[in-house]
Design an enzyme around this catalytic site. Structure first.
Site, PDB file in Angstrom:
ATOM      1  N   ASP A 149       0.854  -1.195   0.000  1.00 41.33           N
ATOM      2  CA  ASP A 149       0.000   0.000   0.000  1.00 41.33           C
ATOM      3  C   ASP A 149       0.886   1.241   0.000  1.00 41.33           C
ATOM      4  OD1 ASP A 149      -2.171   1.636  -0.003  1.00 41.33           O
ATOM      5  OD2 ASP A 149      -2.758   1.240   2.069  1.00 41.33           O
ATOM      6  N   HIS A 230      -7.823   0.512   7.483  1.00 43.89           N
ATOM      7  CA  HIS A 230      -8.097   1.867   7.010  1.00 43.89           C
ATOM      8  C   HIS A 230      -9.396   2.392   7.627  1.00 43.89           C
ATOM      9  CE1 HIS A 230      -5.437   1.188   3.205  1.00 43.89           C
ATOM     10  NE2 HIS A 230      -4.756   1.266   4.337  1.00 43.89           N
ATOM     11  N   ASN A 342       4.891   3.739   4.692  1.00 47.51           N
ATOM     12  CA  ASN A 342       4.977   2.885   3.489  1.00 47.51           C
ATOM     13  C   ASN A 342       5.491   3.694   2.298  1.00 47.51           C
ATOM     14  OD1 ASN A 342       3.769   1.039   5.174  1.00 47.51           O
ATOM     15  ND2 ASN A 342       2.125   0.487   3.786  1.00 47.51           N
ATOM     16  N   HIS A 397       4.207   3.972  13.531  1.00 45.70           N
ATOM     17  CA  HIS A 397       3.077   4.492  12.752  1.00 45.70           C
ATOM     18  C   HIS A 397       1.747   4.148  13.391  1.00 45.70           C
ATOM     19  CE1 HIS A 397       2.231   0.454  11.419  1.00 45.70           C
ATOM     20  NE2 HIS A 397       1.530   0.801  10.355  1.00 45.70           N
ATOM     21  N   GLY A 398       1.782   3.528  14.566  1.00 46.16           N
ATOM     22  CA  GLY A 398       0.564   3.181  15.276  1.00 46.16           C
ATOM     23  C   GLY A 398       0.894   2.318  16.475  1.00 46.16           C
ATOM     24  N   ALA A 399      -0.116   1.601  16.969  1.00 52.13           N
ATOM     25  CA  ALA A 399       0.110   0.723  18.113  1.00 52.13           C
ATOM     26  C   ALA A 399       0.770  -0.581  17.677  1.00 52.13           C
ATOM     27  CB  ALA A 399      -1.213   0.427  18.813  1.00 52.13           C
ATOM     28  N   GLY A 400       0.434  -1.036  16.473  1.00 57.71           N
ATOM     29  CA  GLY A 400       0.984  -2.313  15.992  1.00 57.71           C
ATOM     30  C   GLY A 400       0.145  -3.486  16.455  1.00 57.71           C
TER      31      GLY A 400
END
Length: 475
Positions: A149, A230, A342, A397-400
């Protein structure tokens, strides 16, 4: 007199960059070779390089001779040898990162083009480079180091609307959220519902016949969101103090947060150039998904331009969504912040230009703003980078994920899912069990592991979340 041979000396007698060079340098630390005169040691190592078969039963030199023969065989069938040892790299939140992600990162750090790397605290196993992996390379681009992505992106719009207005008008916000978003693999708009944006006029769409034939799909899917993780969501954002750079006072505001990427355009580009890279760059099996394209080649330049087109297209998708919803709900826009993950960037690291791949990692150069979401019931954070060189100027980029999608569906019940949503007063439209909050790591633990990478500017709390109805993955 003790020998004083370095890598340059070995290069001069024919050792190439790679495993054999590293093994020879290690050998020079052993007593038998360390005690030799420099000229004699060089002569011996040159002999091993030129006639390795003569040393296959040598107590000290057998391992080096074996590596030289293996590399020669690999070169004969076009396989590029990995370095023997992985370059060192920083790991943040190591206690919560699975072994699979570490192994993938270690393999990436053996590539002959690798310069530096880091593993973010939300890291988990992926294809090629782990999700949450950052890799800086010299003059090479890795399609799977960018990801499928391409240009997946976070975008945040902060309004002057108070939280109370949202709470008093939830039916309206829900109606507009459903009306102006579209989700799922293959989802798009048709006829008069198609959006327009300058990105569709970009010259890069005429770069090759392959790229050109993706234009119609890009137009159809412009302003839509994918499947998987998303989302488009409304929530409250809290500033504990005034932020001068954003010109926003201390307080709580309504905000719109979106997460999606380049849709079918990016996925198709990724698949095409990954296959091409694997044809042109043969690596050992464990590193096959890290096949790279030389930036000095036509293929490398093509992918670079196509990747940037996909990244800008992802930004355009967010712009369309935010424009539609801003117009629908009214209110003044106080600030807009967005960032890719990404993706790959040309950056200066340690004094040299490198290609920095951030596969599921947020750019965090000094003063650079980014958004790090949690889950649909956990807070996200608006952050400002500190420019930490060891992390290659990156953050999570986030919690994972802590559960795979399959494991989440098998282990999380619908009742438990609903209970968590209710406890956190979150309205959910769409999403499958694979995106349940329990499938993700604790965002607070992740943020605690990267305090040296970013400063928190504000906290975002989701209140109304829309995702793909069936939990479908990106096409």
């Amino acid at each position: 007199m003790k020998t004083t041979i370095n890598g340059k000396d070995l290069l001069a007698i024919g050792y190439p960059q790679g495993r054999a060079l590293g093994a020879a340098l290690e050998l020079l630390q052993q007593p038998a070779l360390a005690a030799m005169e420099t000229a004699a040691a060089l002569e011996l190592l040159k002999s091993v390089k030129e006639q390795p078969e003569n040393y296959l039963d040598h107590e000290t030199l057998e391992a080096l001779a074996t590596i030289i023969i293996e590399d020669a065989n690999a070169a004969a069938d076009g396989t590029i040898a990995l370095n023997t040892d992985a370059k060192e790299y920083a790991i943040y939140g190591a206690a919560h990162i699975e072994e699979g992600a570490r192994k993938q990162m270690a393999t990436a750090m053996k590539l002959p083009v690798t310069v530096a790397g880091a593993l973010m605290p939300d890291a988990h196993q992926g294809y090629g480079l782990p999700i949450g992996g950052v890799l800086a390379t010299k003059n090479a681009i890795i399609p799977y180091g960018v990801g499928v992505d391409i240009g997946c992106r976070m975008a945040l719009t902060i309004f002057d609307i108070p939280e109370t207005h949202f709470l008093e008008n939830t039916a309206k916000y829900k109606r507009e959220l459903i009306a102006h978003t579209k989700f799922g693999a293959g989802a798009g708009f048709h006829g008069q519902h198609k959006a327009d944006h300058a990105v569709l006029e970009r010259d890069e769409f005429n770069l090759t016949p392959f790229i050109k034939q993706l234009h119609d799909k890009a137009w159809t899917q412009l302003g839509s969101s994918g499947g998987g993780n998303h989302f488009v969501e409304f929530g409250k954002i809290e500033f504990a103090e005034r932020d001068e750079a954003l010109n926003i006072d201390k307080g709580t505001y309504l905000a719109l947060l979106t997460h999606s990427g380049s849709r079918g355009l990016g996925a198709t580009i990724a698949g095409y150039y990954t296959r091409l890279a694997k044809q042109l760059c043969k690596l050992p099996q464990e590193a096959a998904n890290l096949a790279y394209l030389d930036m000095d080649t036509e293929a490398g330049q093509e992918y670079w331009l196509a990747m940037n087109l996909a990244g800008d297209y992802a930004a355009a998708c967010h712009a369309v969504i935010h424009q539609k919803l801003t117009q629908a709900i009214g209110g003044q826009v106080l600030a807009k912040i967005e960032n890719h993950h990404n993706f790959a960037w040309k950056e200066i690291w340690n004094g040299e230009e490198v290609i920095v791949h951030r596969k599921g990692a947020t750019p965090a150069g000094k003063g650079v703003m980014g958004i790090i979401p949690g889950s649909m019931t956990a807070p996200g954070f608006l952050v400002r980078g500190k420019g930490e060189e060891l992390s290659v100027n990156s953050a999570s980029h986030g919690a994972g994920r802590q559960m795979s999608r399959t494991k989440a569906v098998q282990n999380i019940s619908k009742d438990d899912f609903k209970a968590v949503l209710k406890a956190n007063e979150v309205t959910l439209i769409g999403a499958g069990l694979d995106e349940a909050p329990m499938a993700y790591k604790d965002i607070n633990v992740v943020m605690a592991a990267q305090q040296e990478l970013v400063d928190v500017v504000a906290k975002f709390t989701p209140k109304m979340v829309r995702m793909a109805d069936d939990g479908s993955r990106e096409d």
